[in-house]
Design an enzyme around this catalytic site. Structure first.
Site, PDB file in Angstrom:
ATOM      1  N   CYS A   2       0.843  -1.183   0.000  1.00  0.00           N
ATOM      2  CA  CYS A   2       0.000   0.000   0.000  1.00  0.00           C
ATOM      3  C   CYS A   2       0.885   1.241   0.000  1.00  0.00           C
ATOM      4  O   CYS A   2       1.917   1.280   0.665  1.00  0.00           O
ATOM      5  CB  CYS A   2      -0.945   0.083   1.183  1.00  0.00           C
ATOM      6  SG  CYS A   2      -2.113  -1.251   1.257  1.00  0.00           S
ATOM      7  N   GLY A 102      -0.859  -1.082   6.417  1.00  0.00           N
ATOM      8  CA  GLY A 102      -0.610  -1.946   7.578  1.00  0.00           C
ATOM      9  C   GLY A 102      -1.803  -2.847   7.811  1.00  0.00           C
ATOM     10  O   GLY A 102      -2.688  -2.961   6.960  1.00  0.00           O
ATOM     11  N   GLU A 491       7.577 -15.169 -10.260  1.00  0.00           N
ATOM     12  CA  GLU A 491       6.873 -13.966  -9.810  1.00  0.00           C
ATOM     13  C   GLU A 491       6.436 -13.052 -10.947  1.00  0.00           C
ATOM     14  O   GLU A 491       5.440 -12.345 -10.805  1.00  0.00           O
ATOM     15  CB  GLU A 491       7.652 -13.194  -8.740  1.00  0.00           C
ATOM     16  CG  GLU A 491       8.901 -12.490  -9.173  1.00  0.00           C
ATOM     17  CD  GLU A 491       9.576 -11.729  -8.026  1.00  0.00           C
ATOM     18  OE1 GLU A 491      10.798 -11.621  -8.047  1.00  0.00           O
ATOM     19  OE2 GLU A 491       8.879 -11.239  -7.122  1.00  0.00           O
ATOM     20  N   HIS A 507      16.474 -37.256  -5.509  1.00  0.00           N
ATOM     21  CA  HIS A 507      15.629 -37.573  -4.351  1.00  0.00           C
ATOM     22  C   HIS A 507      14.175 -37.179  -4.594  1.00  0.00           C
ATOM     23  O   HIS A 507      13.418 -37.007  -3.636  1.00  0.00           O
ATOM     24  CB  HIS A 507      16.195 -36.882  -3.105  1.00  0.00           C
ATOM     25  CG  HIS A 507      17.607 -37.291  -2.829  1.00  0.00           C
ATOM     26  ND1 HIS A 507      17.919 -38.488  -2.225  1.00  0.00           N
ATOM     27  CD2 HIS A 507      18.781 -36.697  -3.141  1.00  0.00           C
ATOM     28  CE1 HIS A 507      19.249 -38.594  -2.157  1.00  0.00           C
ATOM     29  NE2 HIS A 507      19.789 -37.526  -2.700  1.00  0.00           N
ATOM     30  N   LYS A 608       5.952  -4.479  -3.848  1.00  0.00           N
ATOM     31  CA  LYS A 608       7.398  -4.398  -3.675  1.00  0.00           C
ATOM     32  C   LYS A 608       7.806  -4.544  -2.213  1.00  0.00           C
ATOM     33  O   LYS A 608       8.730  -5.267  -1.880  1.00  0.00           O
ATOM     34  CB  LYS A 608       7.863  -3.047  -4.218  1.00  0.00           C
ATOM     35  CG  LYS A 608       9.345  -2.788  -4.093  1.00  0.00           C
ATOM     36  CD  LYS A 608      10.092  -3.580  -5.124  1.00  0.00           C
ATOM     37  CE  LYS A 608      11.587  -3.409  -5.024  1.00  0.00           C
ATOM     38  NZ  LYS A 608      12.263  -4.531  -5.694  1.00  0.00           N
TER      39      LYS A 608
HETATM   40  O1  M6R Z   1      12.767  -5.269   0.794  1.00  0.00           O
HETATM   41  P1  M6R Z   1      13.234  -6.657   1.120  1.00  0.00           P
HETATM   42  O2  M6R Z   1      14.546  -6.982   0.528  1.00  0.00           O
HETATM   43  O3  M6R Z   1      13.203  -6.929   2.603  1.00  0.00           O
HETATM   44  O4  M6R Z   1      12.151  -7.589   0.458  1.00  0.00           O
HETATM   45  C1  M6R Z   1      12.176  -8.976   0.625  1.00  0.00           C
HETATM   46  C2  M6R Z   1      11.256  -9.668  -0.359  1.00  0.00           C
HETATM   47  O5  M6R Z   1       9.940  -9.241  -0.187  1.00  0.00           O
HETATM   48  C3  M6R Z   1      11.663  -9.413  -1.820  1.00  0.00           C
HETATM   49  O6  M6R Z   1      12.985  -9.784  -2.057  1.00  0.00           O
HETATM   50  C4  M6R Z   1      10.749 -10.204  -2.780  1.00  0.00           C
HETATM   51  O7  M6R Z   1      10.958 -11.567  -2.638  1.00  0.00           O
HETATM   52  C5  M6R Z   1      10.986  -9.752  -4.224  1.00  0.00           C
HETATM   53  N1  M6R Z   1       9.734  -9.522  -4.883  1.00  0.00           N
HETATM   54  C6  M6R Z   1      11.710 -10.753  -5.039  1.00  0.00           C
HETATM   55  O8  M6R Z   1      11.902 -10.322  -6.338  1.00  0.00           O
END
Ligand code: M6R
Length: 613
Positions: A2, A102, A491, A507, A608
């Site tokens: 958000c 949040g 993703e 495995h 993000k």
């Molecule tokens: O901002 P952060 O590095 O803490 O974020 C962690 C993950 O949410 C982030 O790396 C997510 O997996 C990405 N979309 C991967 O491309």
């Protein structure tokens, strides 16, 4: 997750807020809304879908401008993406409007109580209870009503609230979710979840801390804490260049960020590596280096791509420094019974510096007397501020939801960290250290060379994009590369992909192999102990009719004869190879997703910055 934006001032708050929402779309894009004070009333427009749809709707407002505005991009947690569930949310009288980032964990009990007191609810959101609680507590002073409401909430919030009766006030509050205030001039302020929505207007940013409330008015910014004491806060100057948050001619942020890696890796190295002297230095950790070098164990905590970097950090600490290490998912660690050991060095890795689970892990460690060090990208983010010490990866703003340049910068910095410990513990002769630093300094140039393969990778993507499943394999340092390659693909192109340590396929996963299930293998560094083992794994897959796409070093005839397709990359030292080897998989995922018609920068269901658990 958000995006919040708010404006108070003499300018055109509506167009500024819409522009800000566009900059914040990486945080959520399933619905959007805006509330603005116009002609003695608050008018509100909301829509399911992206900001571009909201922009059209705004044209129907009675006026095109407003001096007081709040707006929001949503990433749904409670209630489906819809116009009703979009923010701003409001009270029964539709005089109080707010936007929220949040989760309010006790919203159900609050909703029940509010309903018993006669409040009517319109949405399925947790957020709406905040508006009704403020209404319940409102006696002519918005700040006091917010102050009375916040202690009733459990969970996380970044909030911006306005009231029809107080046209000269914007009240903001933060706990667990990020919120910053941009100071344009006295009486003109912008509130946002991230400075990227502000810096084209001002570089002066005030970072709110948890449990602080800010009141913005023509008289200035007034910040108080949970005991209602005044908090004096200076605006800090944000150095980001505006070009860094624009696409600069690339069709997507993700592609731009992939192509910026030679530069971002250089930035991670700058001032930290002296190959002539054979020395490394990490200013942000210098006071803690001896503690880390002598600790019994290290733990890397992170989520998603950052966790993959942490897993490489584990290999670095164990293989190069001889220091036992683990990489743990922050989301698991925060609830684990694992005792916190004050002797252990805990590292949190995060691009955004706001990931809820990583932040919660940091707080848990600190609460129990442990020491936490950050490897963070976003300067001034909550994790960066709360860690005992840390270093920035200096990758610049990463807007593409799929993390690319942050990963290579994280791994670069982890290699420097490991080398600092080698230096601190005097483990290597100078010649060996120099050899590693020369190799490290060559990485940006080598990444540049890999990027020259983009056209070929694009044409491979055109040939292969219709597959539905994929297996990614690598060993040791390149096992996390396999995990990261698979994550990138799933993703943004919604293809099911799994990353495995190559030897593990026997495995179970080898049962999946047929001509419709391509396998992507990293098999670089032919002198490396595990190279030959990977070749055997490739043979096993070929024997079962599988298709192999391999990343290998230039001149590797063995792989060229074995694999169906080979993407050649320059060779470096084995421990540095993940920084180079991930680049083809990033490009590959990008081109496959584009070929499949996916919205690369706004993949479905994702955001993000994951600021909710
Ligand atoms: O901002 P952060 O590095 O803490 O974020 C962690 C993950 O949410 C982030 O790396 C997510 O997996 C990405 N979309 C991967 O491309």
């Amino acid at each position: 997750m958000c995006g919040i934006i708010g404006y108070l001032g003499p300018g055109d708050g509506i167009s500024l807020s819409l522009r800000g929402l566009e900059r914040l779309e990486y945080r959520g894009y399933d619905s959007a809304g805006l509330a603005a004070w116009q002609k003695g009333k608050i008018v509100c427009q909301k829509t399911k879908g992206q900001v571009k749809i909201l922009r059209q709707k705004i044209l129907s407002l009675p006026e095109s401008k407003s001096h007081l505005v709040i707006a929001h991009n949503r990433w749904a947690t409670h209630g489906e993406p819809s116009k009703i569930n979009a923010h701003p949310q409001s009270d029964c009288s539709r005089k109080i409007f707010l936007v929220h980032n949040g989760v309010i964990e006790n919203y159900q009990s609050l909703k029940k109580w509010l309903k018993e007191r006669g409040h009517s609810f319109f949405s399925q959101t947790d957020t709406e209870v905040i508006a009704h609680l403020i209404e319940e507590n409102y006696q002519g002073n918005l700040l006091e009503a917010v102050q009375k409401t916040l202690p009733l909430l459990s969970g996380a919030y970044g909030l911006a609230v306005i009231s029809e009766s107080e046209p000269e006030r914007l009240v903001v509050a933060k706990k667990g979710s990020p919120l910053v205030i941009g100071v344009c001039q006295k009486g003109e302020y912008i509130v946002a979840s991230d400075p990227v929505a502000i810096i084209e207007h001002t570089r002066k940013i005030i970072y709110l801390d948890d449990e602080e409330i800010g009141v913005l008015s023509p008289q200035g910014v007034r910040i108080t804490n949970s005991s209602n004491s005044l908090v004096k806060k200076e605006a800090q100057s944000v150095e980001w260049d505006l070009a860094k948050i624009e696409k600069e001619g690339f069709p997507h942020f993700m592609l731009k960020e992939i192509f910026k890696q030679p530069e971002t890796i250089k930035n991670a190295l700058r001032g930290r590596v002296n190959k002539k002297q054979g020395k490394v230095k990490l200013g942000g950790l210098k006071d803690w280096l001896s503690f880390i070098a002598n600790c019994p164990r290290a733990v890397f905590l992170a989520c998603g791509t950052s966790w993959h970097a942490g897993l490489i950090g584990k290999y670095y600490f164990e293989n190069l420094v001889g220091l036992p290490a683990n990489a743990e998912y922050a989301s698991e660690f925060r609830y684990s019974q694992q005792p916190i050991d004050p002797q252990v060095a805990y590292f949190v890795i995060s691009q955004s510096g706001e990931t809820a689970d990583t932040l919660a892990s940091l707080r848990k460690i600190k609460k129990h007397g442990g020491h936490v060090f950050g490897l963070i990208n976003v300067v001034g983010s909550t994790i960066a501020r709360e860690a005992d010490a840390g270093v920035y990866i200096h990758a610049g703003p990463e807007i593409g939801v799929a993390s690319t340049k942050a990963f290579t910068s994280q791994v670069t910095l982890l290699s420097i960290l490991a080398l600092s410990l080698v230096q601190e513990k005097k483990l290597w002769p100078l010649s060996e250290m120099k050899k590693s630093l020369i190799a490290l300094e060559q990485i940006p140039q080598q990444v540049e060379e890999v990027l020259k393969n983009a056209k070929r990778i694009k044409s491979l993507a055109k040939k292969y994009y219709q597959f539905q499943n994929a297996l990614y394999l690598g060993r040791e340092y390149n096992f996390p590369v396999a995990l990261e390659g698979a994550l990138k693909l799933k993703e943004i192109s919604y293809i099911h992909a799994e990353g495995y340590p190559a030897a593990e396929i026997k495995h179970g996963p080898i049962a999946l192999i047929d001509q419709n299930m391509p396998t992507f293998v990293v098999a670089t560094n032919p002198d490396d102990l595990v190279y030959q083992k990977v070749i055997t794994n490739i043979e096993e897959i070929k024997a079962r009719g599988g298709n192999i796409l391999a990343v290998a070093n230039s001149g590797d005839k063995v792989i060229e004869n074995l694999a169906n397709q080979v993407i050649l990359v320059p060779q470096t030292l084995d421990f540095l190879s993940p920084i180079i080897n991930i680049i083809p998989w990033q490009l590959w995922s990008y081109y496959v997703a584009v070929q499949r018609g996916c919205d690369v920068d706004k993949p479905r269901n994702l955001a993000k910055s994951v600021t909710v658990e």
